[in-house]
Design an enzyme around this catalytic site. Structure first.
Site, PDB file in Angstrom:
ATOM      1  N   SER A 691      83.202  14.503  83.062  1.00  0.00           N
ATOM      2  CA  SER A 691      82.549  13.742  83.964  1.00  0.00           C
ATOM      3  C   SER A 691      83.054  12.353  84.567  1.00  0.00           C
ATOM      4  O   SER A 691      82.714  11.856  85.551  1.00  0.00           O
ATOM      5  CB  SER A 691      81.366  13.188  83.514  1.00  0.00           C
ATOM      6  OG  SER A 691      81.539  12.350  82.549  1.00  0.00           O
ATOM      7  N   LYS A 734      72.918   7.774  82.441  1.00  0.00           N
ATOM      8  CA  LYS A 734      73.751   6.726  83.255  1.00  0.00           C
ATOM      9  C   LYS A 734      73.412   6.108  84.349  1.00  0.00           C
ATOM     10  O   LYS A 734      73.954   5.087  84.750  1.00  0.00           O
ATOM     11  CB  LYS A 734      75.083   8.060  83.785  1.00  0.00           C
ATOM     12  CG  LYS A 734      75.884   8.781  82.750  1.00  0.00           C
ATOM     13  CD  LYS A 734      76.633   9.895  83.550  1.00  0.00           C
ATOM     14  CE  LYS A 734      77.620  10.581  82.490  1.00  0.00           C
ATOM     15  NZ  LYS A 734      78.268  11.622  83.125  1.00  0.00           N
TER      16      LYS A 734
END
Length: 842
Positions: A691, A734
């Site tokens: 990611s 996140k």
């Protein structure tokens, strides 16, 4: 006794009416030719006997209709009786009279005289109707033979009576004699015979009564015979057992009384215990074997323990379940904050159970990091469903016998932990928690995970076979719940048998709610501070969460709060309860000492080659900075920062993409041959995952083009060689990290739009979230370029979330992002002294 020489012809054929005293009898009828001994105690009856003795000793013997009547009236006495003669009268010491009477002939009561002391009646003799023919002779013989059969079956009749009956050839006398000696016929039938003047009719009626009694007596004889045989068998077994016990006693010299009482106790339990037919049969077989053993032998101990285990199991014993959905939801919410999916699944199970009343217990697997409440939610499930709770820890178990038990051939063999815990909890439908199912191991003794395949399969566990019991036991009503930290340690066949419910790590908001609603009140009460004015602010809890703990769950948070409460308790004891205490964020270091962890923060200035990435771990989300430095060299790509293989490959893919877009970025075709690129991630923490691909590509592009990256932008996403941005996981954590660290713009993959439903609304409203599907869109939004259209071409249509609402359009190139003042600042904790305050929007 009977008079054989009395002859009815000696009496006159007709007797005129005369008055005689009457004696009412209870439950007895005196027939002619019958001598009876009577005990008389009523005053009227004694007076009647005295009057008869004063006259000619004649008295009328008539039966009462009900023996319970103590003071009979004329209506309570039958109208036909027997005139008898008093043979002997004897007065006893207790006031009663013993009298011997002989019946003479039948008589009908015509009238009761008015006397108070005794009954005086006018009687009329009933003439006998005699018939002498062949039919009567045949009837006499049939009655005599039938009476002989009756006497053989009924031992109450004396043999002398049979001899007397065989010698009687007169129908009238024969019928009266037999009627007087049939002890089993009812009083009403006797009275009917007395009232019948025709001897032939009496014989026929007697024949019917005797045949009916003979049938009953024959059935009784068969029953007695069967019972006798059974008793003989039982007595024989008892005798042999006593002999064997006596021999064993002589050989061993021990006392078997205690052993016998144990066997009797087991037999009593077996009668009342509900279990399967196989279990009943096995216990009886082992009990029979046990009776033949000496109590001190080793084998007897083994058999006795085996029987105790079988009888001690809760065969069919169920706890009544609670199907109140509202109450179950209240209990689950009361005990735990969050864990929505797990709670929904339990409520669904209760709803189906309430409708069908029959459902195999679900097998749930709760997977999540330590400290998120997997074990405690299982206890709450038991409380919400009204079941009992039992826990079995599988951490470190490596022997298959721990699940299935050992066979009885081994010394010290025991059933497996499944059966042991069911006996301990005492019910067949508990909530059974198999804790740490991913921590089992395998060695030469077998694989316990393979043994669990049968236990956790709803199609097989109704006949679970433990090696020790060697019996089928039904586990289908047990609600099994397993817990694990990761699915990697659980074999795939075992995963297939369970319904897996993932539990993610708690977010900052969830930890704050758990601490304020559960942990702080609990520890204030445990420390005796519930009656003291103590307030713990939310900022204090945030400070503890960020600077003193680093975890997915709340265990460390609870320990720190407990430590803080103990310090407060010490202060209260020293200074008194009257003061008001408020613990703020800046006060936390006074109680917990120097902060243990620093909170990640974004840079305030736009820097070249520095990009804010977003990462997620077991401890939640965080800012992950990516730094890129370009130095003269020969085209070497260096990647550092304790990275795993997958992250290194993402960096190579990002570099390849930048090389393919070199002309667009204004770079020479062979630029990479003259420089070395160094990609570095600070913080000595192991990092992995794809990611960070867009983050590395942005940092490399910024370093090569010398264009700074916007400091208010953070991003996450996987990159391909063609520049496509691929979806990632952990978006919720996140975005929470970005919000906590003062980021205002977040770039995420377009395909992750569906995951925004799980993000709290307050976070969505505070962030501008740009959905991208290509790396050019990322660079256009992240690089602080004066003319992005010149570099990347005309801007494409993009999707954005602003103030929590979806916006679709073509934003102004001059203002690629809102000014920080357009969005409310995120809630950030107050940093303790000595720790730099995390960047908030100014």
């Amino acid at each position: 006794m009977f008079f054989k020489n009395d002859n009815e012809n000696d009496r006159s054929s007709a007797v005129a009416r005369r008055a005689v005293p009457a004696l009412p009898l209870r439950d007895i009828i005196v027939f002619p030719h019958m001598v009876s001994q009577l005990f008389v105690g009523r005053e009227k009856s004694i007076a009647a006997l005295d009057e008869a003795m004063a006259r000619d000793k004649e008295v009328l013997l008539a039966a009462q209709k009900s023996a319970k009547t103590n003071d009979p009236t004329p209506d309570d006495v039958y109208g036909v009786g027997t005139v008898g003669t008093i043979v002997q009268l004897l007065r006893l010491a207790d006031g009663t009279v013993k009298v011997l009477v002989e019946g003479r002939h039948r008589a009908r009561i015509r009238r009761y005289a008015e006397t108070r002391d005794y009954f005086l009646v006018d009687v009329e003799e009933i003439e006998e109707q005699l018939t002498d023919d062949v039919e009567v002779e045949a009837l006499i013989r049939s009655v005599q033979s039938t009476f002989e059969v009756y006497v053989k079956l009924n031992k109450k009749v004396q043999p002398e009576v049979l001899m007397s009956v065989q010698s009687i050839d007169q129908a009238s006398k024969l019928s009266d004699t037999i009627a007087a000696n049939l002890p089993t016929i009812k009083l009403a039938d006797r009275q009917n015979l007395l009232e019948t003047p025709d001897a032939k009719q009496r014989l026929e009626r007697l024949y019917e009564l005797m045949q009916a009694e003979i049938e009953i007596l024959q059935v009784e004889k068969k029953i007695r015979s069967r019972v006798k045989k059974q008793m003989e068998k039982t007595q024989k077994e008892y005798y042999l057992n006593e002999q064997m016990q006596a021999i064993q006693k002589e050989l061993g010299g021990g006392d078997r009384d205690e052993f016998k009482s144990e066997i009797q106790e087991i037999e009593e339990k077996l009668k009342t215990k509900t279990m399967s037919e196989e279990g009943q049969s096995r216990v009886r077989k082992e009990l029979k074997k046990l009776k033949m053993m000496h109590p001190t032998s080793a084998e007897a101990t083994v058999v006795r323990n085996y029987i105790d285990w079988i009888i001690g199991l809760p065969w069919g014993e169920m706890t009544e379940e609670r199907f109140d959905i509202a109450e179950a939801e209240r209990i689950l919410e009361e005990d735990h904050y969050g864990l929505k999916k797990c709670k929904e699944r339990i409520v669904e199970y209760l709803a189906v159970q309430a409708l069908t009343k029959k459902l195999k217990g679900p097998i749930l697997c709760l997977v999540g990091p330590p400290g998120v409440g997997k074990t405690s939610i299982a206890k709450s499930i038991a409380r919400a469903t009204g079941r009992k709770f039992v826990r079995l820890s599988l951490g470190g178990v490596r022997d298959e016998a721990e699940i299935r038990g050992h066979r009885r051939t081994y010394i010290g063999a025991l059933p497996g932990k499944i059966v042991q815990n069911l006996k301990k909890v005492g019910t067949n439908n508990p909530v059974f928690l198999l804790d740490e199912v991913d921590k089992m191991s395998t060695d030469f003794r077998g694989d316990p995970a393979a043994a669990l395949l049968e236990v956790l399969d709803p199609e097989q566990n109704h006949c679970f076979n433990d090696h020790y019991l060697d019996l089928d036991y039904d586990l289908s009503n047990v609600m099994f719940i397993t817990t694990a930290n990761t699915l990697g340690g659980i074999p795939l066949p075992l995963q297939d048998r369970m319904e897996i419910i993932p539990l993610s790590s708690y977010t900052e908001f969830e930890k704050l709610n758990i601490a304020m609603k559960y942990l702080v009140p609990r520890h204030l009460k445990e420390c005796g501070l519930d009656d003291v004015d103590v307030t713990v602010s939310e900022n204090a809890v945030r400070t503890v969460t960020h600077h003193y703990t680093k975890e997915a769950g709340v265990r460390s948070l609870e320990r720190e709060i407990a430590s803080m409460c103990r310090k407060v308790a010490l202060k209260v004891v020293r200074e008194g309860k009257e003061q008001r205490l408020e613990i703020r964020g800046t006060d936390v270091p006074k109680y917990l000492g120097v902060p243990k962890y620093r909170l990640g923060k974004r840079e305030e200035d736009d820097e070249i080659g520095l990009t804010h990435g977003l990462s997620v771990s077991d401890y939640g989300g965080d800012i992950l900075d990516c730094e890129v430095s370009v130095v003269p060299g020969k085209g070497k790509l260096a990647i550092t920062g304790l990275l795993e293989k997958g992250m290194e490959e993402s960096a190579q893919a990002a570099m390849s993409y930048i090389r393919s877009r070199s002309l667009v970025l204004g770079l020479e075709r062979d630029f990479y041959q003259k420089i070395d690129v160094h990609v570095h991630f600070p913080d000595f923490v192991r990092k992995d995952g794809p990611s960070a691909g867009v983050t590395m590509a942005t940092s490399i592009a910024s370093a090569l083009t010398r264009i700074p990256v916007r400091s208010e932008v953070a991003m996450t996403g996987e990159i391909t060689l063609r520049g496509r941005v691929m979806p990632i996981g952990g978006l919720k954590e996140k975005l929470l990290a970005a919000h906590r660290n003062g980021v205002t713009i977040v770039l995420i993959p377009k395909e992750n739009r569906k995951d925004l439903n799980e993000v709290p609304r307050r976070v969505l409203r505070a962030l501008r979230i740009v959905l991208v599907d290509h790396m050019d869109d990322v660079l256009r939004a992240a690089l602080k370029h004066d003319e992005p259209e010149k570099m990347f071409g005309k801007r494409r249509l993009v999707l954005e979330y602003r103030h929590g609402e979806l916006f679709q359009g073509r934003p102004s190139e001059e203002e690629p992002g809102p000014s920080p003042s357009e969005y409310p600042p995120p809630a950030v904790p107050v940093a303790p002294p000595g720790v730099e305050q995390p960047g908030a929007t100014q």
